[in-house]
Write a protein that holds these residues in place. Structure first.
Motif, short mmCIF file in Angstrom:
data_model
loop_
_atom_site.label_atom_id
_atom_site.label_comp_id
_atom_site.label_asym_id
_atom_site.label_seq_id
_atom_site.Cartn_x
_atom_site.Cartn_y
_atom_site.Cartn_z
N GLY A 103 0.79 -1.23 0.00
CA GLY A 103 0.00 0.00 0.00
C GLY A 103 0.82 1.27 0.00
N LYS A 104 1.82 1.36 0.88
CA LYS A 104 2.56 2.60 1.02
C LYS A 104 3.35 2.92 -0.26
CE LYS A 104 2.99 2.43 6.04
NZ LYS A 104 3.90 2.39 7.19
N SER A 105 3.95 1.92 -0.89
CA SER A 105 4.70 2.16 -2.12
C SER A 105 3.78 2.65 -3.22
CB SER A 105 5.41 0.87 -2.56
OG SER A 105 6.33 0.45 -1.58
N THR A 106 2.62 2.00 -3.37
CA THR A 106 1.66 2.39 -4.40
C THR A 106 1.15 3.80 -4.14
OG1 THR A 106 0.99 0.09 -4.64
CG2 THR A 106 -0.47 1.75 -5.57
N GLU A 107 0.82 4.11 -2.89
CA GLU A 107 0.32 5.44 -2.55
C GLU A 107 1.36 6.51 -2.88
OE1 GLU A 107 -2.60 6.56 -0.49
OE2 GLU A 107 -3.42 4.77 -1.40
N HIS A 108 2.63 6.22 -2.60
CA HIS A 108 3.68 7.20 -2.86
C HIS A 108 3.81 7.47 -4.36
CE1 HIS A 108 7.29 9.51 -1.92
NE2 HIS A 108 7.90 8.90 -2.91
N VAL A 109 3.79 6.41 -5.16
CA VAL A 109 3.89 6.56 -6.62
C VAL A 109 2.72 7.39 -7.15
CG1 VAL A 109 3.76 5.33 -8.81
CG2 VAL A 109 5.23 4.46 -6.99
N ILE A 110 1.51 7.10 -6.67
CA ILE A 110 0.33 7.83 -7.13
C ILE A 110 0.40 9.30 -6.73
CG2 ILE A 110 -2.17 8.03 -6.84
CD1 ILE A 110 -2.30 5.00 -6.63
N LEU A 111 0.81 9.58 -5.51
CA LEU A 111 0.90 10.96 -5.05
C LEU A 111 1.90 11.77 -5.87
CD1 LEU A 111 0.71 10.64 -1.15
CD2 LEU A 111 -0.94 11.78 -2.64
N LEU A 117 1.73 15.84 -12.50
CA LEU A 117 0.79 16.12 -13.59
C LEU A 117 -0.06 17.35 -13.29
CD1 LEU A 117 -0.17 12.47 -14.50
CD2 LEU A 117 0.90 14.14 -16.02
N LEU A 118 -0.35 17.60 -12.03
CA LEU A 118 -1.08 18.82 -11.68
C LEU A 118 -0.23 20.06 -11.99
CD1 LEU A 118 -2.87 17.98 -8.32
CD2 LEU A 118 -3.93 18.47 -10.51
N ALA A 119 1.07 19.97 -11.73
CA ALA A 119 1.96 21.09 -12.05
C ALA A 119 1.98 21.34 -13.55
CB ALA A 119 3.37 20.79 -11.54
N LEU A 120 2.06 20.26 -14.35
CA LEU A 120 2.04 20.42 -15.81
C LEU A 120 0.69 20.96 -16.28
CD1 LEU A 120 3.83 17.13 -16.98
CD2 LEU A 120 4.70 19.48 -17.11
N ALA A 160 -1.44 6.25 -19.81
CA ALA A 160 -0.65 5.90 -18.63
C ALA A 160 -0.88 6.88 -17.49
CB ALA A 160 0.83 5.83 -18.99
N ALA A 161 -0.88 8.19 -17.83
CA ALA A 161 -1.04 9.22 -16.81
C ALA A 161 -2.40 9.14 -16.13
CB ALA A 161 -0.84 10.61 -17.42
N VAL A 162 -3.45 8.97 -16.94
CA VAL A 162 -4.80 8.91 -16.39
C VAL A 162 -4.97 7.67 -15.51
CG1 VAL A 162 -7.22 8.52 -17.03
CG2 VAL A 162 -5.91 10.29 -18.18
N SER A 163 -4.40 6.54 -15.92
CA SER A 163 -4.55 5.30 -15.15
C SER A 163 -3.87 5.38 -13.79
CB SER A 163 -3.99 4.12 -15.94
OG SER A 163 -4.69 3.95 -17.16
N VAL A 164 -2.79 6.16 -13.71
CA VAL A 164 -2.06 6.28 -12.44
C VAL A 164 -2.65 7.37 -11.56
CG1 VAL A 164 0.15 6.89 -11.39
CG2 VAL A 164 0.09 5.39 -13.37
N SER A 165 -3.00 8.53 -12.18
CA SER A 165 -3.34 9.69 -11.37
C SER A 165 -4.71 10.28 -11.66
CB SER A 165 -2.29 10.79 -11.59
OG SER A 165 -2.37 11.26 -12.92
N SER A 166 -5.39 9.84 -12.70
CA SER A 166 -6.67 10.37 -13.18
C SER A 166 -6.52 11.75 -13.83
CB SER A 166 -7.73 10.45 -12.06
OG SER A 166 -7.54 11.57 -11.23
N VAL A 167 -5.30 12.26 -13.97
CA VAL A 167 -5.05 13.57 -14.58
C VAL A 167 -4.34 13.38 -15.91
CG1 VAL A 167 -3.89 15.79 -14.28
CG2 VAL A 167 -4.85 14.62 -12.30
#
Length: 285
Positions: A103-111, A117-120, A160-167
């Motif tokens: 969980g923690k590794s996945t959460e870190h990658v997603i964050l 992507l929000l910055a972009l 890829a971006a949407v699947s990881v972050s929804s952005v």
């Protein structure tokens, strides 16, 4: 418990506000709803992304129907984007599933992915108005083969971006499409981007649902607010002051990005258990 008893007014209001902003600005709900769920409501990043993907897909179906009825969708572009985005989304979902219960590794990658992507997206929102005015001046890509390849690659990156972050399918997609198709009317660029976002978000959201990353109750409450919100925002979009909205939206996205970076790199507090000192043995007689 009745239907009204399960309604969370705060989540519904959040859906309403995001729906209005999506209708006003055209920026996808992922850029706004996911950081709102993580930062304000304390939802885990994995659940926020999965729930928001289905939220965005259902919310954007109405927009796709409107653009389709007005014949402002370039289906050739939608197919090219899907050629890259659908396989990329499936591969990305498989990679996320392979993390298993780490969980923690996945959460870190997603964050981190979401914050980047929000910055972009914030930069893309700032530059969109300039691109709208100068789109016809871009002639960087000339050959049909390079346009086709660039669109497929863009689709893969968005998938890829949407699947990881929804952005990624909103402001970023429109910005790059403007450079690939500078002579296409703006309405067809936006319509094609929205039409492509629906099946992509449905596929990615279904994948997160299978992995247990979707909260059905949360999704329902968000949609209760977002569907009327999108309708309201769409009606208000013609009178919206872009000089105020665009910088405000870019600032909100930039602040959200910064807060998510802080959250990702802030170490969790470790609970320290105080062990009582052992009692001294009574003196022997």
């Amino acid at each position: 418990m009745g239907v009204t008893g399960s309604i969370d007014i705060f989540h519904a209001v959040a859906g309403l506000l995001v729906g209005v902003l999506v209708g006003l600005t055209g920026v996808g709900g992922g850029s706004l709803m996911t950081p709102l769920l993580v930062l304000l409501f304390g939802v885990s990043a994995k659940t926020a992304v999965g729930t928001d993907l289905l939220f965005a897909a259902i919310t954007k179906i109405a927009g796709s129907l409107v653009h389709g009825s007005r014949e402002t969708v370039e289906w050739k572009i939608v197919k090219r984007l899907a050629m890259g985005s659908i396989p990329a989304s499936l591969v990305t979902l498989a990679v996320l599933a392979s993390f298993g219960k780490v969980g923690k590794s996945t959460e870190h990658v997603i964050l981190i992915s979401l914050a980047s992507l929000l910055a972009l997206t914030s930069l893309a929102v700032i530059g969109r108005k300039w691109l709208f005015r100068h789109a016809h001046d871009f002639d960087a890509v000339r050959s049909p083969g390079r346009v086709l390849g660039g669109t497929v690659v863009l689709g893969a990156l968005i998938g890829a971006a949407v699947s990881v972050s929804s952005v990624g399918a909103g402001a970023i997609g429109v910005t790059v499409l403007l450079m690939l198709y500078p002579r296409l009317p703006m309405s067809r660029i936006v319509g094609s981007d929205i039409a492509h976002a629906v099946p992509l978000a449905l596929i990615a959201g279904t994948g997160h649902w299978i992995m247990g990353g979707v909260d059905g109750g949360l999704l329902t409450n968000l949609l209760i607010g977002s569907i009327p919100g999108v309708i309201i925002g769409s009606y208000l979009s013609t009178n919206a002051p872009d000089k105020v909205l665009q910088p405000l939206l870019a600032a909100v996205l930039a602040i959200s990005s910064w807060q998510l970076f802080v959250k990702a790199y802030t170490p969790e507090k470790v609970k320290v258990e105080v062990i009582a000192p052992a009692r001294a043995a009574p003196p022997q007689p």
